[in-house]
Design an enzyme around this catalytic site. Structure first.
Site, PDB file in Angstrom:
ATOM      1  N   ASN A   4      32.090  64.112  58.660  1.00 38.03           N
ATOM      2  CA  ASN A   4      32.899  63.353  57.708  1.00 38.03           C
ATOM      3  C   ASN A   4      34.356  63.479  58.153  1.00 38.03           C
ATOM      4  OD1 ASN A   4      34.230  62.192  55.597  1.00 38.03           O
ATOM      5  ND2 ASN A   4      33.538  63.648  54.043  1.00 38.03           N
ATOM      6  N   LYS A  47      36.817  61.992  57.000  1.00 39.93           N
ATOM      7  CA  LYS A  47      37.749  61.787  55.880  1.00 39.93           C
ATOM      8  C   LYS A  47      38.883  60.865  56.330  1.00 39.93           C
ATOM      9  CE  LYS A  47      36.244  66.182  54.010  1.00 39.93           C
ATOM     10  NZ  LYS A  47      36.502  67.345  53.200  1.00 39.93           N
ATOM     11  N   HIS A 101      31.388  61.764  47.190  1.00 40.07           N
ATOM     12  CA  HIS A 101      32.045  62.964  47.712  1.00 40.07           C
ATOM     13  C   HIS A 101      32.947  63.540  46.619  1.00 40.07           C
ATOM     14  CE1 HIS A 101      34.530  65.616  50.062  1.00 40.07           C
ATOM     15  NE2 HIS A 101      33.560  65.608  50.972  1.00 40.07           N
ATOM     16  N   GLU A 110      35.825  64.595  46.709  1.00 39.89           N
ATOM     17  CA  GLU A 110      37.200  64.070  46.743  1.00 39.89           C
ATOM     18  C   GLU A 110      37.280  62.717  46.042  1.00 39.89           C
ATOM     19  OE1 GLU A 110      37.515  64.603  50.962  1.00 39.89           O
ATOM     20  OE2 GLU A 110      37.457  66.765  50.636  1.00 39.89           O
ATOM     21  N   GLU A 140      27.632  70.142  48.248  1.00 38.85           N
ATOM     22  CA  GLU A 140      28.939  70.599  48.715  1.00 38.85           C
ATOM     23  C   GLU A 140      29.664  71.319  47.576  1.00 38.85           C
ATOM     24  OE1 GLU A 140      30.182  68.043  52.366  1.00 38.85           O
ATOM     25  OE2 GLU A 140      31.064  67.199  50.562  1.00 38.85           O
ATOM     26  N   GLY A 200      36.995  72.748  52.771  1.00 38.79           N
ATOM     27  CA  GLY A 200      38.323  72.835  53.375  1.00 38.79           C
ATOM     28  C   GLY A 200      39.042  74.132  53.070  1.00 38.79           C
ATOM     29  N   SER A 218      33.005  74.021  54.750  1.00 37.87           N
ATOM     30  CA  SER A 218      33.427  74.962  55.795  1.00 37.87           C
ATOM     31  C   SER A 218      32.319  75.317  56.791  1.00 37.87           C
ATOM     32  CB  SER A 218      34.029  76.225  55.175  1.00 37.87           C
ATOM     33  OG  SER A 218      35.177  75.886  54.407  1.00 37.87           O
TER      34      SER A 218
HETATM   35  P1  13P Z   1      35.021  71.014  55.366  1.00 37.40           P
HETATM   36  O1  13P Z   1      33.912  71.127  56.391  1.00 37.40           O
HETATM   37  O2  13P Z   1      36.355  70.694  55.969  1.00 37.40           O
HETATM   38  O3  13P Z   1      35.033  72.185  54.445  1.00 37.40           O
HETATM   39  O4  13P Z   1      34.670  69.728  54.475  1.00 37.40           O
HETATM   40  C1  13P Z   1      33.401  69.618  53.941  1.00 37.40           C
HETATM   41  C2  13P Z   1      33.244  68.263  53.413  1.00 37.40           C
HETATM   42  O5  13P Z   1      33.854  67.896  52.429  1.00 37.40           O
HETATM   43  C3  13P Z   1      32.352  67.351  54.138  1.00 37.40           C
HETATM   44  O6  13P Z   1      32.129  66.198  53.413  1.00 37.40           O
END
Ligand code: 13P
Length: 253
Positions: free
Chosen positions: A9, A11, A97, A99, A169, A175, A215
């Site tokens: 991803n 992002k 997601h 976010e 997640e 993150g 992560s």
């Molecule tokens: P990270 O791997 O940066 O923690 O992000 C996970 C994520 O949100 C994947 O969609």
């Protein structure tokens, strides 16, 4: 055997040129995808054609959108429909997601509508769920995730729900560098599968891939993916580094 998936991803990261260089670097490194394994790249909308072109003809490799809208077409300036995505050859879409839930206020109901329209067009959703830190600290994460599944997925038929890939997640692990332990991941994945089994029966639940996200990196992927109910990962930060993501692909079981 369930599909095992390493999904990147990106992002809202990378320029077009950086994205091209990253895919070139990933393609050039040795990686092996078995028949039951897939690599998926969820890239920003404008890079979808580039990614499709670079990855064309690569077995078990797919390009995904990071979102889509819940309506078929019409006056929704700035949104992208499933039909638009399908017309350029996209087969997977990440939905819900955390976010998007947090910053764009996507509700379980809106996500149910997005799931429906994806399935109508044979687009495969990677449906994200997972609890925030306060819920984890209160110990009510199972109820929280169960409600996300119930309100966005459990109206589907058994045949439909088998087309969904679920990504668990935990928001506190995204993150943050703070990964859920492999035991915490397994515990929640087993719970999700149990919820699916309760609604659709064990055979259906066993067929659905459940990815872990939060992560994931080369250093922890083998252990996390090694858990019996973890079928790969949805990877943010580490998917932007070629060596890391190739190692994550190679960590699939
Ligand atoms: P990270 O791997 O940066 O923690 O992000 C996970 C994520 O949100 C994947 O969609």
């Amino acid at each position: 055997m369930r599909k095992q998936i390493a999904a990147a991803n990106w992002k809202m990261n990378l320029t077009l040129q950086q994205g091209e260089a990253l895919l070139d670097a990933i393609i050039s490194k040795p990686h092996s995808l078995q028949a039951n394994q897939q690599a998926v790249f969820a890239v920003p909308f404008p890079y979808l054609p580039m990614a499709l072109q670079k990855l064309a003809g690569k077995a078990n490799v797919f390009v995904a959108a990071q979102n889509c809208y819940s309506k078929k077409s019409g006056a929704y300036t700035g949104e992208v429909s499933v039909e638009i995505l399908q017309s350029i050859g996209i087969q997977y879409v990440v939905l819900g997601h955390s976010e998007r839930r947090e910053y764009f206020h996507e509700s379980n109901q809106l996500l149910a509508d997005k799931v429906n329209i994806c399935l109508e067009y044979n687009m495969l959703p990677i449906f994200c769920c997972g609890e925030p830190l306060d819920i984890r600290e209160a110990g009510t994460q199972n109820d929280y995730v169960a409600k996300q599944l119930e309100e966005s997925l459990f109206h589907l038929t058994a045949a439909q729900v088998q087309k969904i890939v679920i990504a668990y997640e935990p928001i506190w692990a995204i993150g943050t560098g703070k990964t859920a332990s492999s035991a915490q991941a397994q515990e929640m994945h087993a719970f999700i599968r149990q919820q699916l089994a309760g609604k659709y029966g064990a055979a259906v639940a066993d067929a659905i891939s459940i990815l872990y996200g939060g992560s994931v990196k080369a250093a922890n992927a083998v252990e996390i993916f090694g858990q019996p109910d973890v079928d790969g990962g949805l990877v943010g930060g580490a998917s932007l580094i070629a060596d890391e993501f190739v190692a994550i692909i190679n960590a699939l079981k």
